[in-house]
Scaffold this motif. Sequence first.
Motif, PDB file in Angstrom:
ATOM      1  N   GLU A 170       0.824  -1.191   0.000  1.00  0.00           N
ATOM      2  CA  GLU A 170       0.000   0.000   0.000  1.00  0.00           C
ATOM      3  C   GLU A 170       0.873   1.262   0.000  1.00  0.00           C
ATOM      4  O   GLU A 170       2.015   1.235   0.444  1.00  0.00           O
ATOM      5  N   ARG A 171       0.289   2.338  -0.447  1.00  0.00           N
ATOM      6  CA  ARG A 171       0.975   3.624  -0.438  1.00  0.00           C
ATOM      7  C   ARG A 171       1.106   4.124   0.999  1.00  0.00           C
ATOM      8  O   ARG A 171       0.160   3.993   1.788  1.00  0.00           O
ATOM      9  N   GLU A 172       2.252   4.703   1.329  1.00  0.00           N
ATOM     10  CA  GLU A 172       2.505   5.190   2.686  1.00  0.00           C
ATOM     11  C   GLU A 172       3.092   6.594   2.628  1.00  0.00           C
ATOM     12  O   GLU A 172       3.840   6.944   1.718  1.00  0.00           O
ATOM     13  N   SER A 173       2.759   7.384   3.636  1.00  0.00           N
ATOM     14  CA  SER A 173       3.335   8.718   3.776  1.00  0.00           C
ATOM     15  C   SER A 173       4.714   8.589   4.398  1.00  0.00           C
ATOM     16  O   SER A 173       4.886   7.868   5.385  1.00  0.00           O
ATOM     17  N   ILE A 174       5.708   9.265   3.818  1.00  0.00           N
ATOM     18  CA  ILE A 174       7.057   9.177   4.362  1.00  0.00           C
ATOM     19  C   ILE A 174       7.613  10.517   4.830  1.00  0.00           C
ATOM     20  O   ILE A 174       8.513  10.544   5.675  1.00  0.00           O
ATOM     21  N   ALA A 175       7.098  11.623   4.325  1.00  0.00           N
ATOM     22  CA  ALA A 175       7.609  12.931   4.744  1.00  0.00           C
ATOM     23  C   ALA A 175       6.570  14.009   4.465  1.00  0.00           C
ATOM     24  O   ALA A 175       5.896  13.946   3.437  1.00  0.00           O
ATOM     25  N   THR A 176       6.454  14.956   5.388  1.00  0.00           N
ATOM     26  CA  THR A 176       5.527  16.070   5.204  1.00  0.00           C
ATOM     27  C   THR A 176       6.218  17.382   5.565  1.00  0.00           C
ATOM     28  O   THR A 176       7.169  17.400   6.368  1.00  0.00           O
ATOM     29  N   ILE A 177       5.731  18.466   4.985  1.00  0.00           N
ATOM     30  CA  ILE A 177       6.217  19.796   5.306  1.00  0.00           C
ATOM     31  C   ILE A 177       5.039  20.753   5.255  1.00  0.00           C
ATOM     32  O   ILE A 177       4.217  20.680   4.345  1.00  0.00           O
ATOM     33  N   TYR A 211       8.621  12.872   9.536  1.00  0.00           N
ATOM     34  CA  TYR A 211       9.098  11.739   8.745  1.00  0.00           C
ATOM     35  C   TYR A 211       8.615  10.414   9.321  1.00  0.00           C
ATOM     36  O   TYR A 211       8.458  10.273  10.534  1.00  0.00           O
ATOM     37  N   ALA A 212       8.421   9.464   8.431  1.00  0.00           N
ATOM     38  CA  ALA A 212       8.171   8.099   8.871  1.00  0.00           C
ATOM     39  C   ALA A 212       9.458   7.541   9.479  1.00  0.00           C
ATOM     40  O   ALA A 212      10.561   7.922   9.074  1.00  0.00           O
ATOM     41  N   ASP A 213       9.304   6.647  10.423  1.00  0.00           N
ATOM     42  CA  ASP A 213      10.480   6.069  11.092  1.00  0.00           C
ATOM     43  C   ASP A 213      11.413   5.386  10.096  1.00  0.00           C
ATOM     44  O   ASP A 213      12.634   5.378  10.287  1.00  0.00           O
ATOM     45  N   SER A 214      10.843   4.840   9.041  1.00  0.00           N
ATOM     46  CA  SER A 214      11.641   4.080   8.072  1.00  0.00           C
ATOM     47  C   SER A 214      12.628   4.953   7.300  1.00  0.00           C
ATOM     48  O   SER A 214      13.602   4.437   6.741  1.00  0.00           O
ATOM     49  N   VAL A 215      12.387   6.270   7.263  1.00  0.00           N
ATOM     50  CA  VAL A 215      13.266   7.153   6.488  1.00  0.00           C
ATOM     51  C   VAL A 215      13.920   8.226   7.341  1.00  0.00           C
ATOM     52  O   VAL A 215      14.785   8.969   6.845  1.00  0.00           O
ATOM     53  N   LYS A 216      13.558   8.302   8.595  1.00  0.00           N
ATOM     54  CA  LYS A 216      14.074   9.351   9.475  1.00  0.00           C
ATOM     55  C   LYS A 216      15.599   9.263   9.567  1.00  0.00           C
ATOM     56  O   LYS A 216      16.160   8.179   9.752  1.00  0.00           O
ATOM     57  N   GLY A 217      16.233  10.413   9.410  1.00  0.00           N
ATOM     58  CA  GLY A 217      17.690  10.458   9.461  1.00  0.00           C
ATOM     59  C   GLY A 217      18.358  10.219   8.120  1.00  0.00           C
ATOM     60  O   GLY A 217      19.562  10.443   7.970  1.00  0.00           O
ATOM     61  N   ARG A 218      17.601   9.751   7.135  1.00  0.00           N
ATOM     62  CA  ARG A 218      18.152   9.494   5.802  1.00  0.00           C
ATOM     63  C   ARG A 218      17.539  10.410   4.740  1.00  0.00           C
ATOM     64  O   ARG A 218      18.219  10.769   3.777  1.00  0.00           O
ATOM     65  N   PHE A 219      16.266  10.746   4.886  1.00  0.00           N
ATOM     66  CA  PHE A 219      15.556  11.558   3.915  1.00  0.00           C
ATOM     67  C   PHE A 219      15.299  12.948   4.495  1.00  0.00           C
ATOM     68  O   PHE A 219      15.060  13.087   5.704  1.00  0.00           O
ATOM     69  N   THR A 220      15.298  13.953   3.625  1.00  0.00           N
ATOM     70  CA  THR A 220      14.999  15.322   4.031  1.00  0.00           C
ATOM     71  C   THR A 220      14.035  15.953   3.037  1.00  0.00           C
ATOM     72  O   THR A 220      14.307  15.961   1.836  1.00  0.00           O
ATOM     73  N   ASN A 243      21.747   7.397   1.718  1.00  0.00           N
ATOM     74  CA  ASN A 243      21.908   6.033   2.246  1.00  0.00           C
ATOM     75  C   ASN A 243      20.726   5.149   1.854  1.00  0.00           C
ATOM     76  O   ASN A 243      20.107   4.495   2.705  1.00  0.00           O
ATOM     77  N   LEU A 244      20.431   5.128   0.574  1.00  0.00           N
ATOM     78  CA  LEU A 244      19.274   4.373   0.091  1.00  0.00           C
ATOM     79  C   LEU A 244      19.468   2.877   0.273  1.00  0.00           C
ATOM     80  O   LEU A 244      20.597   2.359   0.181  1.00  0.00           O
ATOM     81  N   LYS A 245      18.350   2.217   0.540  1.00  0.00           N
ATOM     82  CA  LYS A 245      18.335   0.774   0.776  1.00  0.00           C
ATOM     83  C   LYS A 245      17.420   0.110  -0.253  1.00  0.00           C
ATOM     84  O   LYS A 245      16.499   0.759  -0.776  1.00  0.00           O
ATOM     85  N   PRO A 246      17.624  -1.174  -0.514  1.00  0.00           N
ATOM     86  CA  PRO A 246      16.728  -1.852  -1.474  1.00  0.00           C
ATOM     87  C   PRO A 246      15.259  -1.740  -1.097  1.00  0.00           C
ATOM     88  O   PRO A 246      14.397  -1.665  -1.985  1.00  0.00           O
ATOM     89  N   GLU A 247      14.961  -1.692   0.188  1.00  0.00           N
ATOM     90  CA  GLU A 247      13.568  -1.568   0.618  1.00  0.00           C
ATOM     91  C   GLU A 247      12.972  -0.195   0.356  1.00  0.00           C
ATOM     92  O   GLU A 247      11.781   0.022   0.569  1.00  0.00           O
TER      93      GLU A 247
END
Length: 123
Positions: free
Chosen positions: A44-51, A64-73, A89-93
Motif C-alpha cells: 500500500e501507499r505510505e506517507s514518508i515525509a511532510t512539510i 518523517y516516517a520512522d523508516s526514512v528518518k535520518g536518511r531523507f529530508t 543512504n538508500l536501501k533496497p527496501e
Amino acid sequence: QVQLVESGGGLVQAGGSLRLSCAASGRTFLLYDMAWFRQPPGKERESIATITRFSTRFSSSTSYADSVKGRFTISRDSAKDTVYLQMNNLKPEDTAVYYCAAGSTSTGKYEYWGQGTQVTVSS
C-alpha cells in the motif's frame, strides 16, 4: 487548482543518493502542506515525509516516517514552487513509486497528486 510533476527518480545502488523534485503550478501552491508518499511493489501507499505550508511568520515544520528518518529530508522552495526529497543512504527496501501531494497534514487529506516517479535501489 494545483498541478504537480515529480522528477529525479531512477536506478541507484544501495548506499547511494537521489533527490526528487516536485514542481507545482498554480498560485494556491503556497496555501498547501506538502507530502511525499511511496508505494513499494505489492504494498500500500505510505506517507514518508511532510512539510507545512509557507508562512511569513513561521518556519515550515517537517515530519518523517520512522523508516526514512535520518536518511531523507523534505524541503520546499516557495520561490520556485518546488518541493524536494533528498534521499541518502538508500536501501533496497526504498524501492517504490514516489508521489508528491498537496493538502493538509493536520487532516491527512491530500487533494492533489503527481503522477509518480520510480526509484529502484539495487543491492
